[in-house]
Design a protein around this motif. Structure first.
Motif, PDB file in Angstrom:
ATOM      1  N   HIS A   1       2.336  41.560  33.957  1.00 54.42           N
ATOM      2  CA  HIS A   1       3.001  42.900  33.975  1.00 54.42           C
ATOM      3  C   HIS A   1       2.211  44.153  34.619  1.00 54.42           C
ATOM      4  O   HIS A   1       2.622  44.888  35.284  1.00 54.42           O
ATOM      5  CB  HIS A   1       3.554  43.363  32.629  1.00 54.42           C
ATOM      6  CG  HIS A   1       3.768  44.694  32.552  1.00 54.42           C
ATOM      7  ND1 HIS A   1       4.953  45.426  33.149  1.00 54.42           N
ATOM      8  CD2 HIS A   1       3.264  45.560  31.858  1.00 54.42           C
ATOM      9  CE1 HIS A   1       5.114  46.515  32.536  1.00 54.42           C
ATOM     10  NE2 HIS A   1       3.913  46.963  32.043  1.00 54.42           N
TER      11      HIS A   1
ATOM     12  N   CYS B   1       7.849  52.297  26.051  1.00 50.33           N
ATOM     13  CA  CYS B   1       7.562  51.881  24.626  1.00 50.33           C
ATOM     14  C   CYS B   1       8.871  52.017  23.873  1.00 50.33           C
ATOM     15  O   CYS B   1       9.915  52.628  24.214  1.00 50.33           O
ATOM     16  CB  CYS B   1       6.658  52.904  24.138  1.00 50.33           C
ATOM     17  SG  CYS B   1       5.030  53.171  24.808  1.00 50.33           S
ATOM     18  N   ALA B   2       8.869  51.055  22.945  1.00 50.85           N
ATOM     19  CA  ALA B   2       9.728  50.689  21.785  1.00 50.85           C
ATOM     20  C   ALA B   2       9.599  52.187  21.077  1.00 50.85           C
ATOM     21  O   ALA B   2       8.759  52.679  21.116  1.00 50.85           O
ATOM     22  CB  ALA B   2       9.632  49.432  21.226  1.00 50.85           C
TER      23      ALA B   2
ATOM     24  N   TYR C   1       9.893  56.834  25.505  1.00 50.28           N
ATOM     25  CA  TYR C   1      10.839  55.558  24.816  1.00 50.28           C
ATOM     26  C   TYR C   1      11.843  55.268  25.647  1.00 50.28           C
ATOM     27  O   TYR C   1      12.940  54.782  25.122  1.00 50.28           O
ATOM     28  CB  TYR C   1      11.402  56.254  23.325  1.00 50.28           C
ATOM     29  CG  TYR C   1      10.335  56.500  22.399  1.00 50.28           C
ATOM     30  CD1 TYR C   1       9.395  55.603  21.939  1.00 50.28           C
ATOM     31  CD2 TYR C   1       9.756  57.812  22.091  1.00 50.28           C
ATOM     32  CE1 TYR C   1       8.177  55.722  21.208  1.00 50.28           C
ATOM     33  CE2 TYR C   1       8.894  58.120  21.076  1.00 50.28           C
ATOM     34  CZ  TYR C   1       7.953  57.339  20.775  1.00 50.28           C
ATOM     35  OH  TYR C   1       7.134  57.504  20.133  1.00 50.28           O
ATOM     36  N   SER C   2      11.658  55.382  26.967  1.00 56.69           N
ATOM     37  CA  SER C   2      12.755  55.138  27.774  1.00 56.69           C
ATOM     38  C   SER C   2      12.392  53.557  28.163  1.00 56.69           C
ATOM     39  O   SER C   2      11.501  52.866  27.902  1.00 56.69           O
ATOM     40  CB  SER C   2      12.816  55.882  29.092  1.00 56.69           C
ATOM     41  OG  SER C   2      11.567  55.799  29.801  1.00 56.69           O
ATOM     42  N   GLU C   3      13.386  52.812  28.645  1.00 52.72           N
ATOM     43  CA  GLU C   3      13.725  51.390  28.966  1.00 52.72           C
ATOM     44  C   GLU C   3      12.249  51.011  29.676  1.00 52.72           C
ATOM     45  O   GLU C   3      11.712  51.746  30.816  1.00 52.72           O
ATOM     46  CB  GLU C   3      14.800  51.041  29.455  1.00 52.72           C
ATOM     47  CG  GLU C   3      14.940  49.444  30.037  1.00 52.72           C
ATOM     48  CD  GLU C   3      15.290  48.930  28.628  1.00 52.72           C
ATOM     49  OE1 GLU C   3      14.681  47.521  28.734  1.00 52.72           O
ATOM     50  OE2 GLU C   3      15.929  49.255  27.830  1.00 52.72           O
ATOM     51  N   GLY C   4      11.536  50.107  29.136  1.00 49.52           N
ATOM     52  CA  GLY C   4      10.335  49.640  30.075  1.00 49.52           C
ATOM     53  C   GLY C   4       9.300  50.300  29.869  1.00 49.52           C
ATOM     54  O   GLY C   4       8.084  49.954  30.248  1.00 49.52           O
TER      55      GLY C   4
ATOM     56  N   CYS D   1       4.309  42.707  22.307  1.00 50.12           N
ATOM     57  CA  CYS D   1       5.436  42.725  23.211  1.00 50.12           C
ATOM     58  C   CYS D   1       6.376  41.772  23.053  1.00 50.12           C
ATOM     59  O   CYS D   1       6.143  40.637  23.408  1.00 50.12           O
ATOM     60  CB  CYS D   1       5.118  43.210  24.491  1.00 50.12           C
ATOM     61  SG  CYS D   1       3.969  44.524  25.055  1.00 50.12           S
TER      62      CYS D   1
END
Length: 195
Positions: A51, A164-165, A159-162, A40
């Motif tokens: 986290h 998964c990339a 794949y949204s912010e926060g 990460c």
């Protein structure tokens, strides 16, 4: 609908416990610095555990449940053990685990969310900590299928912010573990930097 949404409340709690056990084994096996980088980007192993704990505390708070004491990340493994014990106690209270609410993807229960999202998070971030600290980590075909099914249920939100990339490309010869990590935005070829 994910595979685990058809499970009972007790099944969801058992799945969360299984995933928490695995995460516990990884954090308890860290032998060395917690400040090593992880897959990460920008997060150390300590950050990853922090986290995991904070995301669970946030969920409890949003459900009007006791979040427990603020974790002391001086010892991330001890902080995780305390968090896990607290979450287990909260979920064991009468009616809490089966409580229904409107989740991001529609009606669900606290137990389903704790297994399908926060338990799923434990598996993925367990891999991050394991890989950062030189521990072997893999999933079986069955585990991978369950994790993929949950991810399928999230659609583009995966794949949204926060979350998964973007997915990483791997060849057809990639192992089941590497295919899962790649789908979740982790490069299976990632290795800790040589110090």
């Amino acid at each position: 609908m994910t595979q685990t949404q058809t499970l009972t409340t007790d099944d969801h709690l058992a799945l969360f416990a299984q995933r928490a056990d695995r995460f516990s084994r990884v954090v308890d096996a860290v032998d060395g610095s917690w400040d090593v980088p992880t897959p990460c980007e920008g997060w150390s192993a300590r950050d990853v555990v922090g986290h995991v704990i904070e995301s669970q505390r946030d969920f409890l708070d949003r459900q009007g449940l006791d979040t427990g004491p603020q974790p002391d990340l001086t010892d991330p493994a001890a902080a995780w053990r305390a968090q896990r014990a607290h979450v287990t106690t909260v979920l064991a209270a009468d009616g809490v685990a089966a409580r229904e609410y409107d989740g991001f993807f529609g009606p669900t229960t606290i137990a389903a969310t704790i297994a399908d999202f926060y338990g799923w998070d434990l598996v993925v971030h367990g891999s991050d900590v394991a890989r950062a600290t030189g521990q072997a980590w893999s999933v079986s075909e069955a585990e991978a299928a369950d994790l993929h099914a949950t991810a399928d249920g999230w659609g583009p939100a995966l794949y949204s912010e926060g979350v998964c990339a973007a997915a990483v490309e791997v060849g057809p010869e990639a192992s089941v573990t590497d295919r899962l990590l790649a789908r979740l935005g982790r490069d299976p070829r990632w290795e800790p930097p040589v110090s």
